[in-house]
Design an enzyme around this catalytic site. Structure first.
Site, PDB file in Angstrom:
ATOM      1  N   ASP A   1       0.801  -1.226   0.000  1.00 35.62           N
ATOM      2  CA  ASP A   1       0.000   0.000   0.000  1.00 35.62           C
ATOM      3  C   ASP A   1       0.830   1.271   0.000  1.00 35.62           C
ATOM      4  O   ASP A   1       0.470   2.265  -0.631  1.00 35.62           O
ATOM      5  CB  ASP A   1      -0.948   0.017   1.201  1.00 35.62           C
ATOM      6  CG  ASP A   1      -0.210   0.228   2.512  1.00 35.62           C
ATOM      7  OD1 ASP A   1       0.709  -0.562   2.808  1.00 35.62           O
ATOM      8  OD2 ASP A   1      -0.543   1.182   3.236  1.00 35.62           O
TER       9      ASP A   1
ATOM     10  N   ASP B   1       5.368   0.295   3.582  1.00 35.50           N
ATOM     11  CA  ASP B   1       5.546  -0.939   4.340  1.00 35.50           C
ATOM     12  C   ASP B   1       5.373  -2.138   3.415  1.00 35.50           C
ATOM     13  O   ASP B   1       5.277  -2.003   2.200  1.00 35.50           O
ATOM     14  CB  ASP B   1       4.571  -0.989   5.519  1.00 35.50           C
ATOM     15  CG  ASP B   1       3.140  -0.669   5.095  1.00 35.50           C
ATOM     16  OD1 ASP B   1       2.754  -1.056   3.980  1.00 35.50           O
ATOM     17  OD2 ASP B   1       2.421  -0.029   5.877  1.00 35.50           O
TER      18      ASP B   1
ATOM     19  N   TYR C   1      -6.283   0.957   8.426  1.00 38.11           N
ATOM     20  CA  TYR C   1      -7.295   1.338   7.445  1.00 38.11           C
ATOM     21  C   TYR C   1      -8.679   1.005   8.002  1.00 38.11           C
ATOM     22  O   TYR C   1      -9.375   0.133   7.493  1.00 38.11           O
ATOM     23  CB  TYR C   1      -7.040   0.638   6.100  1.00 38.11           C
ATOM     24  CG  TYR C   1      -5.799   1.138   5.407  1.00 38.11           C
ATOM     25  CD1 TYR C   1      -5.815   2.355   4.722  1.00 38.11           C
ATOM     26  CD2 TYR C   1      -4.606   0.431   5.466  1.00 38.11           C
ATOM     27  CE1 TYR C   1      -4.666   2.839   4.101  1.00 38.11           C
ATOM     28  CE2 TYR C   1      -3.455   0.909   4.840  1.00 38.11           C
ATOM     29  CZ  TYR C   1      -3.494   2.112   4.168  1.00 38.11           C
ATOM     30  OH  TYR C   1      -2.355   2.597   3.555  1.00 38.11           O
TER      31      TYR C   1
ATOM     32  N   GLU D   1       5.878   9.743   3.584  1.00 36.75           N
ATOM     33  CA  GLU D   1       5.453   8.432   3.087  1.00 36.75           C
ATOM     34  C   GLU D   1       4.518   8.624   1.895  1.00 36.75           C
ATOM     35  O   GLU D   1       3.622   9.467   1.906  1.00 36.75           O
ATOM     36  CB  GLU D   1       4.740   7.630   4.174  1.00 36.75           C
ATOM     37  CG  GLU D   1       4.435   6.205   3.744  1.00 36.75           C
ATOM     38  CD  GLU D   1       3.940   5.319   4.879  1.00 36.75           C
ATOM     39  OE1 GLU D   1       4.017   4.092   4.744  1.00 36.75           O
ATOM     40  OE2 GLU D   1       3.468   5.870   5.909  1.00 36.75           O
TER      41      GLU D   1
END
Length: 710
Positions: free
Chosen positions: A168, A171, A320, A566
């Site tokens: 995603d 990570d 999420y 990120e």
């Protein structure tokens, strides 16, 4: 005659009045060129007034000649055949021909206009980024060469093949909900702007990016009522800093099924597969049919066994979580299935469940991996504008009203507006704010184009009409901000421009490539040797959109600053369509020479009808119940009453509050605004909710963000 002949004209010298007149050709959604003869005549008359280009009149005449020329079978095949195009009601060839000719004008303006950005290059890099996020066995034509195959045993412990898909963000976990949203938005981008991607030489790469995701979804859906929604877990992954090729963390797979439902996860995956089926319909019909069958099964599963996926896959909750619930994904899936099949069962589902599932009750200015309501509302508005609503026109009109709330709020002409930083970019939150900028930019772009080609024209907003060219000019300003037109002069697309983030929070990019140094890197070594290293990443995460700056346009390029450095797949996916639109500039709209609406940074406009804003079913009333003076300031205690004026029960009520400078009681803060106390889960007809606050000065701005009618 075509673009090659027109390229001999000095398009940049054409006066604005010519473009305005030619725009009318598109705005009128013509059925035959005879209907616009007068427009062309006036355009030619204006053209000869301009001494800068003696050939101007001839060029305009050539446009008319092309319009009058007989159409050959197959001309503008992409626009005519694409299920995602707006040309469904006749006149497709005529309008497409004019669009292709007028497209040259904005391209000239883009090349010589402000910012000077290379949108084609940005598009290429954005698509390339997805190859860096691949999990599974990498193909021989893999272009991101510092990556290697990874996650090759995913699913084995669960007796299922789950190799593939996308990581995603920075990570090594495969989270199903954001991955499905990513694929939906990539597919939608292709459906709307595939022709422009093809012109940029990127259509095949974009389709491959979608297929990498849908191939995984097919594996993750081994039975009609089973869907795997996560591989790995965030807790163990976040305690380790490793290249994906070296992973030693848990690769446990998690699923939803009838006993452990996940309507939001299944609904979003159904939407992704339905949207994707449309882009493969012509080139790969067997695969398209397979995707559509999976989509239908997943929608049925999501609707029959209702529940939030993070109640079943609890390890996803902290990463999420499903804050908006599953109603938006059920409607989203139905909308995409109607778009893909034209089966009116799905349109009826969308229309009849709008109240109960929140599609007609939510007015929100955020769109992303969790909340899909604005996307549903834009699709529903599209069906209405194209004359496909039939007996459901009234219901879809209510969706459309909320879609236009979103548009008005974003461009700064709403009763409640999205705040902006001093540099002008929309701002929602510090952590990965740009995800909302790219997703909103896509919805604004397609809505402006829908309004144009259907003849709808301006969006009526509380602070004045928002013309399509204004909306698109605002979108361009947001994209240019991301690409470097901001107070810092920083491009938030990695690898684009000269000044971009070098310490992106990304495991694979921050550790030396396994191809350069195949020595195993364990969890501890990753943190001690690479995570804290005060140097740029050894591998370039090209095309990634990072989280971006804070509310003051400040940004710290530091690897441990994950809120800002990120990147994520769902940041980039909506931008593919916007960049393709800007690169191709189809439509001939003179969107780039207009001033943007002025909005004070970090402020919202007050509703013109404060006590009744946001819903036809809910009434808001504010009253001052006490005043007092202290330290030369006058304080007011406000009592707010929210009353259900409908004949149904209101559930899932969310309120928005801005310009609040004091203490508030009677409500809880939630992800999308404020919600009632837990002991008041619903408002029956005629019942009221009351809360209060104290502050000096005028009352706060209170509005209804969302609700469901049961």
């Amino acid at each position: 005659m075509g673009p090659r002949r027109l390229s001999q004209c000095n398009l940049a010298a054409w006066p604005d009045r010519v473009w305005e007149l030619l725009d009318k050709v598109v705005l009128s959604h013509i059925k035959a060129c005879r209907a616009v003869d007068e427009i062309f005549m006036e355009a030619k008359a204006e053209a000869v007034k301009n001494p800068a280009d003696a050939a101007l009149r001839r060029c305009v005449e050539e446009v008319q000649e092309e319009c009058d020329a007989p159409r050959k079978p197959g001309d503008q095949a992409w626009l005519h055949e694409s299920s995602g195009s707006a040309f469904r009601n006749g006149g497709a060839h005529v309008v497409a021909a004019i669009l292709s000719l007028l497209a040259l004008a904005p391209m000239v303006k883009l090349a010589s206009g402000d910012g000077g950005h290379d949108y084609r290059m940005a598009l290429k890099k954005s698509i390339l980024y997805f190859e860096a996020q691949r999990s599974g066995t990498l193909p021989p034509d893999q272009r991101v060469t510092w990556r290697e195959s990874s996650g090759l045993f995913d699913g084995k412990a669960n007796g299922v093949d789950l190799v593939g898909g996308y990581y995603d963000a920075g990570d090594n976990v495969k989270f199903g909900l954001p991955m499905a949203f990513t694929v939906t938005m990539m597919a939608w981008s292709i459906l709307e702007y595939g022709k422009q991607m093809a012109s940029a030489g990127e259509l095949q790469n974009a389709m491959e990016a979608v297929k990498w995701g849908t191939d995984y979804f097919i594996k993750a859906h081994p039975e009609p009522d089973v869907l795997y929604g996560e591989v790995g877990d965030g807790d163990t992954d976040h305690s380790c800093w490793q290249r994906p090729e070296d992973m030693t963390t848990s690769r446990q797979a998690f699923r939803v099924d009838p006993q452990n439902p996940g309507s939001d996860l299944a609904g979003e995956t159904a939407a992704a597969m339905a949207a994707a089926s449309m882009i493969f319909r012509t080139t790969y019909p067997g695969y398209a049919n397979l995707l559509l069958e999976h989509s239908k099964q997943l929608f049925q599963f999501a609707d029959k066994y209702r529940g939030k996926y993070d109640s079943s896959i609890t390890v996803a909750r902290n990463y999420y979580g499903s804050f908006s619930g599953y109603g938006d994904e059920l409607l989203w899936a139905a909308a995409w299935l109607f778009e893909a099949t034209e089966d009116r069962f799905y349109l009826e589902y969308l229309a009849t469940n709008g109240d109960a599932l929140g599609g007609t009750g939510w007015s929100i200015n955020q769109f992303g991996w969790d909340v899909k309501y604005p996307g549903v509302q834009v699709l529903a508005a599209k069906f209405l504008l194209q004359g496909r609503a039939g007996e459901h026109a009234d219901a879809l009109q209510r969706y459309r009203q909320n879609a236009e709330f979103f548009v008005c709020s974003c461009v700064g002409k709403g009763a409640v507006n999205v705040p902006r930083t001093p540099g002008g970019v929309m701002y929602h939150q510090r952590w990965n704010n740009l995800q909302f900028v790219t997703s909103a930019s896509f919805l604004l772009t397609v809505y402006a184009d829908y309004a144009t080609v259907t003849g709808r024209g301006a969006v009526r907003c509380p602070a004045g009409a928002a013309q399509p060219f204004e909306i698109l000019a605002f979108v361009k300003s947001q994209v240019n901000y991301i690409l470097g037109d901001n107070p810092r002069g920083t491009s938030y697309m990695v690898g684009y421009g000269l000044n971009y983030p070098r310490q992106v929070h990304h495991r694979g990019a921050s550790i030396v490539s396994i191809k350069t140094d195949p020595s195993f890197v364990n969890c501890h070594e990753g943190y001690s040797s690479w995570y804290g290293k005060q140097a740029g990443n050894p591998n370039l995460l090209e095309g990634a959109i990072v989280g971006g700056p804070d509310e003051y346009d400040d940004f710290a390029d530091e690897r441990n600053n994950y809120e800002q450095t990120e990147a994520a797949t769902y940041n980039s996916a909506p931008l593919l369509g916007v960049l393709a639109r800007l690169a191709g500039a189809c439509g001939g709209l003179d969107e780039y020479h207009q001033s943007l609406p002025e909005v004070a940074a970090n402020h919202t406009l007050r509703p013109s009808h404060r006590h009744h804003h946001g819903s036809e079913h809910l009434e808001i009333e504010q009253n001052v119940t006490r005043t007092w003076a202290s330290k030369r300031r006058t304080y007011y205690r406000y009592s707010v009453t929210v009353t259900n004026r409908s004949r149904k029960t209101v559930r899932g009520l969310h309120l928005g509050i801005s310009e609040l400078n004091g203490r508030l009681w009677g409500l809880h803060k939630a992800r999308y605004g404020y919600v009632p106390q837990k002991w008041l889960p619903a408002l029956r007809p005629g019942r009221s909710l009351r809360f209060g606050y104290v502050q000096p000065g005028p009352p706060a701005n209170v509005w209804v963000t969302g609700y469901k009618l049961v």
